[in-house]
Design a protein around this motif. Structure first.
Motif, PDB file in Angstrom:
ATOM      1  N   THR A 103      25.410  59.380  70.399  1.00  0.00           N
ATOM      2  CA  THR A 103      26.070  58.113  70.708  1.00  0.00           C
ATOM      3  C   THR A 103      25.628  57.586  72.063  1.00  0.00           C
ATOM      4  N   VAL A 104      25.599  58.462  73.055  1.00  0.00           N
ATOM      5  CA  VAL A 104      25.183  58.045  74.398  1.00  0.00           C
ATOM      6  C   VAL A 104      23.702  57.655  74.412  1.00  0.00           C
ATOM      7  N   LEU A 105      22.871  58.425  73.720  1.00  0.00           N
ATOM      8  CA  LEU A 105      21.446  58.090  73.664  1.00  0.00           C
ATOM      9  C   LEU A 105      21.218  56.737  72.991  1.00  0.00           C
ATOM     10  N   GLY A 106      21.877  56.526  71.860  1.00  0.00           N
ATOM     11  CA  GLY A 106      21.720  55.249  71.170  1.00  0.00           C
ATOM     12  C   GLY A 106      22.244  54.087  71.986  1.00  0.00           C
ATOM     13  N   SER A 107      23.364  54.295  72.687  1.00  0.00           N
ATOM     14  CA  SER A 107      23.908  53.243  73.534  1.00  0.00           C
ATOM     15  C   SER A 107      22.963  52.917  74.681  1.00  0.00           C
ATOM     16  N   ALA A 108      22.388  53.958  75.283  1.00  0.00           N
ATOM     17  CA  ALA A 108      21.452  53.738  76.382  1.00  0.00           C
ATOM     18  C   ALA A 108      20.222  52.970  75.904  1.00  0.00           C
ATOM     19  N   ALA A 109      19.710  53.322  74.726  1.00  0.00           N
ATOM     20  CA  ALA A 109      18.539  52.617  74.197  1.00  0.00           C
ATOM     21  C   ALA A 109      18.874  51.155  73.908  1.00  0.00           C
ATOM     22  N   SER A 110      20.022  50.915  73.272  1.00  0.00           N
ATOM     23  CA  SER A 110      20.414  49.540  72.962  1.00  0.00           C
ATOM     24  C   SER A 110      20.651  48.738  74.225  1.00  0.00           C
ATOM     25  N   PHE A 111      21.353  49.337  75.182  1.00  0.00           N
ATOM     26  CA  PHE A 111      21.662  48.650  76.438  1.00  0.00           C
ATOM     27  C   PHE A 111      20.387  48.326  77.205  1.00  0.00           C
ATOM     28  N   GLY A 112      19.464  49.290  77.270  1.00  0.00           N
ATOM     29  CA  GLY A 112      18.220  49.056  77.986  1.00  0.00           C
ATOM     30  C   GLY A 112      17.372  47.975  77.339  1.00  0.00           C
ATOM     31  N   VAL A 155      35.649  47.308  66.707  1.00  0.00           N
ATOM     32  CA  VAL A 155      34.523  46.637  67.358  1.00  0.00           C
ATOM     33  C   VAL A 155      33.214  47.255  66.881  1.00  0.00           C
ATOM     34  N   PRO A 156      32.292  46.481  66.314  1.00  0.00           N
ATOM     35  CA  PRO A 156      30.998  47.041  65.884  1.00  0.00           C
ATOM     36  C   PRO A 156      30.268  47.687  67.056  1.00  0.00           C
ATOM     37  N   PHE A 157      29.858  48.933  66.857  1.00  0.00           N
ATOM     38  CA  PHE A 157      29.335  49.727  67.972  1.00  0.00           C
ATOM     39  C   PHE A 157      28.040  49.150  68.525  1.00  0.00           C
ATOM     40  N   ALA A 158      27.047  48.939  67.676  1.00  0.00           N
ATOM     41  CA  ALA A 158      25.748  48.457  68.156  1.00  0.00           C
ATOM     42  C   ALA A 158      25.862  47.065  68.747  1.00  0.00           C
ATOM     43  N   ALA A 159      26.656  46.198  68.126  1.00  0.00           N
ATOM     44  CA  ALA A 159      26.830  44.850  68.655  1.00  0.00           C
ATOM     45  C   ALA A 159      27.449  44.888  70.049  1.00  0.00           C
ATOM     46  N   ALA A 160      28.407  45.799  70.270  1.00  0.00           N
ATOM     47  CA  ALA A 160      29.013  45.930  71.600  1.00  0.00           C
ATOM     48  C   ALA A 160      27.988  46.359  72.631  1.00  0.00           C
ATOM     49  N   ASN A 161      27.055  47.221  72.242  1.00  0.00           N
ATOM     50  CA  ASN A 161      26.005  47.645  73.168  1.00  0.00           C
ATOM     51  C   ASN A 161      25.166  46.465  73.643  1.00  0.00           C
ATOM     52  N   TYR A 162      24.718  45.647  72.706  1.00  0.00           N
ATOM     53  CA  TYR A 162      23.856  44.532  73.067  1.00  0.00           C
ATOM     54  C   TYR A 162      24.630  43.441  73.791  1.00  0.00           C
ATOM     55  N   CYS A 163      25.902  43.248  73.453  1.00  0.00           N
ATOM     56  CA  CYS A 163      26.709  42.277  74.191  1.00  0.00           C
ATOM     57  C   CYS A 163      26.937  42.730  75.632  1.00  0.00           C
ATOM     58  N   ALA A 164      27.188  44.023  75.809  1.00  0.00           N
ATOM     59  CA  ALA A 164      27.366  44.545  77.168  1.00  0.00           C
ATOM     60  C   ALA A 164      26.091  44.391  77.982  1.00  0.00           C
ATOM     61  N   ALA A 165      24.945  44.502  77.342  1.00  0.00           N
ATOM     62  CA  ALA A 165      23.676  44.363  78.057  1.00  0.00           C
ATOM     63  C   ALA A 165      23.497  42.964  78.620  1.00  0.00           C
TER      64      ALA A 165
END
Length: 235
Positions: A103-112, A155-165
Motif C-alpha cells: 500500500t505504501v509503495l503503491g501510494s508513493a509511486a502514484s503520488f510521485g 474514498v477510492p484509494f488510487a484516486a486519493a493518491n493522485y488528488c493528494a499529489a
C-alpha cells in the motif's frame, strides 16, 4: 510626448507559456496509467488465488508480492482483492505486513507520478469553491486530512493518491498517514482472506463484521454529507 514603456508581464501572464509542457506531462501520466492498467488486466492477477504464488519461500515471496501489490494499486486494481490474496497466500501476520508495505509503495509511486507529471497542469484548474477548500485542507493539515481519507472506506484509494499529489501536502505526512490509516481495513481483509476456508471461525466473522460496519458507516456519512451539500446549495 514619450511613450510609456509596456509593463513587464506578471506571473499570471507568463503562466500560459508553460502550459503546453505541463499538459504534455499530464498526457504522459494518463498514457502511463492506461498502459499499466491494460498490462495488469492482461496478466489476469485474479489467477493468483487459483494457481498460487511462484515457488519462492519466506521473505523473498513477501517482498515480491509487496512490489506487485504496489504496481497494481497504482494501476487502479482494487485493494480488497489484493488484501484477500495476501491473507490467502501468507496468512494474517505476514499477509498484513506485505499488504501494508505494498500500500505504501503503491501510494508513493502514484503520488510521485502525480506530482511530477500532473500537478502543474491541474493546479490552475482548482477554481471551484469545494476544490479550493479541499486543497487548503490537504496543504495545511496534510497528516490529519490523509488519515481521515484513509480511514474512510468509501474514498477510492488510487484516486486519493493522485488528488493528494495535486495539493501541496508533503511526502512524509502523506506516507505516514497512508500506512497508519489504511492498516485497520487492510488487516481486516487480510484476516478474512487467511480464514476464508473457515467462514464460521471467530477470526473470519470478526473481520467481515468490521468490514461491514465500516462500509455501512461510510454509506451513512456519505449520505449525510450529500444532504448537507444539497441544503447549502439551496441556501
Amino acid at each position: 510626448m514619450p511613450v510609456p514603456a509596456a509593463p513587464s508581464p506578471g506571473p499570471a501572464e507568463r503562466r500560459p507559456l508553460a502550459r503546453p509542457a505541463a499538459w504534455f506531462r499530464l498526457g504522459l501520466l494518463v498514457a502511463l496509467l492506461a498502459a499499466a492498467a491494460v498490462t495488469v488486466l492482461a496478466l489476469h492477477p485474479e489467477r493468483l488465488l487459483a494457481q498460487g504464488w511462484p515457488q519462492l519461500s519466506g521473505g523473498a515471496a513477501v517482498v515480491l508480492f509487496s512490489a506487485a501489490y504496489g504496481v497494481c494499486t497504482a494501476a487502479f486494481v482494487p485493494r480488497p482483492i489484493l488484501n484477500i490474496a495476501a491473507g490467502a497466500l501468507f496468512g494474517a501476520p505476514a499477509g498484513t505486513a506485505a499488504a501494508v508495505a505494498g500500500t505504501v509503495l503503491g501510494s508513493a509511486a502514484s503520488f510521485g507520478l502525480g506530482r511530477l507529471l500532473g500537478q502543474d497542469a491541474l493546479r490552475p484548474l482548482l477554481r471551484g469553491k469545494w476544490l479550493r477548500a479541499a486543497d487548503r485542507q490537504l496543504s495545511r493539515h496534510g497528516f490529519r486530512s490523509m488519515m481521515a481519507v484513509r480511514l474512510f472506506p468509501g474514498v477510492p484509494f488510487a484516486a486519493a493518491n493522485y488528488c493528494a499529489a495535486v495539493s501541496r501536502v508533503r511526502w512524509a505526512p502523506f506516507l505516514l498517514a497512508t500506512a497508519l490509516g489504511s492498516a485497520p481495513a487492510t488487516a481486516a481483509y487480510v484476516i478474512a482472506g487467511s480464514h476464508a476456508t473457515a467462514p464460521t471461525s471467530p477470526a473470519f466473522l470478526g473481520a467481515t463484521a468490521f468490514i461491514a460496519v465500516t462500509g455501512l458507516a461510510a454509506v451513512v456519512v456519505a449520505w449525510r454529507k450529500k444532504g448537507l451539500t444539497r441544503r447549502l446549495s439551496r441556501s
